[in-house]
Motif scaffolding. Sequence first.
Motif, PDB file in Angstrom:
ATOM      1  N   VAL A 297       0.858  -1.186   0.000  1.00  0.00           N
ATOM      2  CA  VAL A 297       0.000   0.000   0.000  1.00  0.00           C
ATOM      3  C   VAL A 297       0.893   1.234   0.000  1.00  0.00           C
ATOM      4  O   VAL A 297       1.825   1.335   0.801  1.00  0.00           O
ATOM      5  CB  VAL A 297      -0.933   0.027   1.215  1.00  0.00           C
ATOM      6  CG1 VAL A 297      -1.817   1.264   1.181  1.00  0.00           C
ATOM      7  CG2 VAL A 297      -1.792  -1.235   1.255  1.00  0.00           C
ATOM      8  N   GLN A 446      -8.525  -0.635  -0.188  1.00  0.00           N
ATOM      9  CA  GLN A 446      -8.186   0.639  -0.840  1.00  0.00           C
ATOM     10  C   GLN A 446      -9.132   0.950  -2.001  1.00  0.00           C
ATOM     11  O   GLN A 446      -9.189   2.085  -2.457  1.00  0.00           O
ATOM     12  CB  GLN A 446      -6.738   0.607  -1.339  1.00  0.00           C
ATOM     13  CG  GLN A 446      -5.695   0.796  -0.243  1.00  0.00           C
ATOM     14  CD  GLN A 446      -5.626  -0.359   0.734  1.00  0.00           C
ATOM     15  OE1 GLN A 446      -5.848  -1.516   0.359  1.00  0.00           O
ATOM     16  NE2 GLN A 446      -5.326  -0.073   1.992  1.00  0.00           N
ATOM     17  N   GLY A 453      -3.777   4.742   2.958  1.00  0.00           N
ATOM     18  CA  GLY A 453      -3.362   5.002   1.590  1.00  0.00           C
ATOM     19  C   GLY A 453      -4.173   6.131   1.011  1.00  0.00           C
ATOM     20  O   GLY A 453      -3.698   6.919   0.204  1.00  0.00           O
ATOM     21  N   TRP A 454      -5.473   6.170   1.399  1.00  0.00           N
ATOM     22  CA  TRP A 454      -6.364   7.295   1.127  1.00  0.00           C
ATOM     23  C   TRP A 454      -6.448   7.645  -0.361  1.00  0.00           C
ATOM     24  O   TRP A 454      -6.485   8.813  -0.738  1.00  0.00           O
ATOM     25  CB  TRP A 454      -5.956   8.509   1.973  1.00  0.00           C
ATOM     26  CG  TRP A 454      -5.965   8.154   3.425  1.00  0.00           C
ATOM     27  CD1 TRP A 454      -7.040   8.079   4.250  1.00  0.00           C
ATOM     28  CD2 TRP A 454      -4.843   7.769   4.230  1.00  0.00           C
ATOM     29  NE1 TRP A 454      -6.677   7.667   5.510  1.00  0.00           N
ATOM     30  CE2 TRP A 454      -5.319   7.473   5.526  1.00  0.00           C
ATOM     31  CE3 TRP A 454      -3.477   7.637   3.979  1.00  0.00           C
ATOM     32  CZ2 TRP A 454      -4.494   7.065   6.561  1.00  0.00           C
ATOM     33  CZ3 TRP A 454      -2.650   7.221   5.011  1.00  0.00           C
ATOM     34  CH2 TRP A 454      -3.162   6.957   6.284  1.00  0.00           C
ATOM     35  N   TRP A 455      -6.491   6.603  -1.173  1.00  0.00           N
ATOM     36  CA  TRP A 455      -6.544   6.800  -2.627  1.00  0.00           C
ATOM     37  C   TRP A 455      -7.896   7.332  -3.049  1.00  0.00           C
ATOM     38  O   TRP A 455      -8.934   6.753  -2.751  1.00  0.00           O
ATOM     39  CB  TRP A 455      -6.257   5.478  -3.322  1.00  0.00           C
ATOM     40  CG  TRP A 455      -6.325   5.530  -4.825  1.00  0.00           C
ATOM     41  CD1 TRP A 455      -5.868   6.517  -5.635  1.00  0.00           C
ATOM     42  CD2 TRP A 455      -6.871   4.526  -5.676  1.00  0.00           C
ATOM     43  NE1 TRP A 455      -6.078   6.193  -6.953  1.00  0.00           N
ATOM     44  CE2 TRP A 455      -6.696   4.972  -7.010  1.00  0.00           C
ATOM     45  CE3 TRP A 455      -7.478   3.287  -5.458  1.00  0.00           C
ATOM     46  CZ2 TRP A 455      -7.121   4.225  -8.108  1.00  0.00           C
ATOM     47  CZ3 TRP A 455      -7.893   2.536  -6.545  1.00  0.00           C
ATOM     48  CH2 TRP A 455      -7.708   3.011  -7.855  1.00  0.00           C
ATOM     49  N   PRO A 492      -1.954   3.092  -6.336  1.00  0.00           N
ATOM     50  CA  PRO A 492      -2.296   3.223  -4.916  1.00  0.00           C
ATOM     51  C   PRO A 492      -1.839   2.013  -4.116  1.00  0.00           C
ATOM     52  O   PRO A 492      -1.617   2.094  -2.909  1.00  0.00           O
ATOM     53  CB  PRO A 492      -3.819   3.306  -4.944  1.00  0.00           C
ATOM     54  CG  PRO A 492      -4.204   2.505  -6.155  1.00  0.00           C
ATOM     55  CD  PRO A 492      -3.127   2.773  -7.163  1.00  0.00           C
ATOM     56  N   TYR A 493      -1.728   0.888  -4.798  1.00  0.00           N
ATOM     57  CA  TYR A 493      -1.185  -0.326  -4.202  1.00  0.00           C
ATOM     58  C   TYR A 493      -0.573  -1.146  -5.328  1.00  0.00           C
ATOM     59  O   TYR A 493      -0.851  -0.924  -6.513  1.00  0.00           O
ATOM     60  CB  TYR A 493      -2.250  -1.133  -3.442  1.00  0.00           C
ATOM     61  CG  TYR A 493      -3.372  -1.671  -4.290  1.00  0.00           C
ATOM     62  CD1 TYR A 493      -3.273  -2.905  -4.931  1.00  0.00           C
ATOM     63  CD2 TYR A 493      -4.560  -0.961  -4.441  1.00  0.00           C
ATOM     64  CE1 TYR A 493      -4.305  -3.407  -5.706  1.00  0.00           C
ATOM     65  CE2 TYR A 493      -5.603  -1.444  -5.213  1.00  0.00           C
ATOM     66  CZ  TYR A 493      -5.479  -2.666  -5.844  1.00  0.00           C
ATOM     67  OH  TYR A 493      -6.498  -3.157  -6.619  1.00  0.00           O
TER      68      TYR A 493
END
Length: 527
Positions: A297, A446, A453-455, A492-493
């Motif tokens: 992440v 996510q 991660g706050w995508w 994002p990951y």
Amino acid sequence: MLRTGIRSTRPFFTHPTLRSCLAVLAAAAAMALATGSALAAPPRGGAANLAMIGEPQTLDPMASTADLVGIITQHIYELLYTFDANWNVTPMLAESMPAISKDGLVYTIPLRKGVKFHNGKEMTSDDVVASLKRWMDTAPRGKAVAKEIKSLEAKGPNSIVITLNRPYAPLLAHLALPNGFAAIMPKETIATPLTEYIGTGPYKFKERKPDQYVQLVRYDGYSARKEPASGYAGKREALLDELRFIPVPNANTRVEGSLSGQYQFADLLPVESFSRIENAPNVKPVLTSPFGFPYLVLNTKQGPLVNLQLRQAVEAALNNADMMGAGFGDPKFYTTDSSHYAKNTPFYSEAGTEHYGKGDAKKAATLVTAAKYDGTPVKILTSQQYDFHYRMALVMAENLKAAGFKVDTQVVDWSTLIQRRNDPALWDIYITHSAVLPEPTLTPPQLGEGAPGWWSSPAKEAALAALNAESDPKKRGALWGNVQSVVFTEVPYIKVGNFNSLTARSAKLDGYVAMPWPFFWNTGLQK
């Protein structure tokens, strides 16, 4: 998925076609049932020591997507729906599947009558509505679902009505997932944080001693379903008097404790211990192939990896084959597939996979330079409690250094990692893993709202909205490819590969049926 012997194969992901997979699974289940009918039922009584990877940071099933939390709390709390052995959504606290309006916007869900919470109160629609609202306020997947819901209300004491803003295909799958889950609890106990752990499950909370155990005991007032047990679905019976979930952070200690008979179950063991366990007379190895995927992440909210080019540089730098080799050793325990889903499954796609796993230090260095990287160390957060996480982190650090990054690898216990990942100032990359699930929006979290991660991006929103609005499985496969492409582009990951998980159970533990989140109802101990 059924693990009655040493090996188990998960549906949807390992056979040439979905139909043949389900046929094999059905045959295995029939054989198991036939065999079981000739044997005595698992005995009642006794206590099981269950060695887990560490200390759960909470017993609130909505407050964390950590597997450990879900594994324990699914014995205390139940959901409206659940998954059977073939990953079909099946009623649990709901009386039946919902009545859905022709336009796909209104779901009327009947509730089972006579179901009692551990405090003796009968479950009603008010409890269910209050619980779902808390889930939508608290859990990443719940927050994602909340955006799709126009209204949620009780309809008499034994029914609820969910009205959507637009058709939303994954709704029932989200209500069935036992991870960061939509647990039903008494309305009057709802608080943040929870101070009481009261559900409707076959076991009830008794005691927690930090770093020693979480103790659950049989709930004699449990109201079981009448259908045959299948995966998480059907009849649940608390055969054991007591479950003790014991934190055992060192993986080798979990192995030795299994071999000595100290533990009746040990979760996620090093794959190199397979032969020792296989050859021990008192222990049965359980190898699930494949179990899921390790993934990294990336922090898109704060720190150097807010810069998209730097996230793309991380992706370009990583040699996934080396990472998986370090994590699992023998190739029979892993693959480096780039797609989120396997070939000949409904969601297989090669979209975006050209970015995957090349270990291209030169390309990565070019992106680092173009992004005007200022030398801020990239903080890698990992834990040795999942030994393959730590081994992969070591390789990742070298890959990033070769691309021009400075690296700060921080090794902490898993509970600390779970806490730190909620603070964007404390990390840039952390390592975790997930089971592969049949509904792609279920994992990783996510893909929901507000997960570490706050995508968040317009491309993510558009791709997921198109996928979620489509109910036709054939059309959804192509739309998932668009989501996967956005993941590879915005990073994002990063999915590292697929892996097979190894757990161990005592030869005396009867009736154990393995699923990604292990459960111990319908499970007894030989005397």
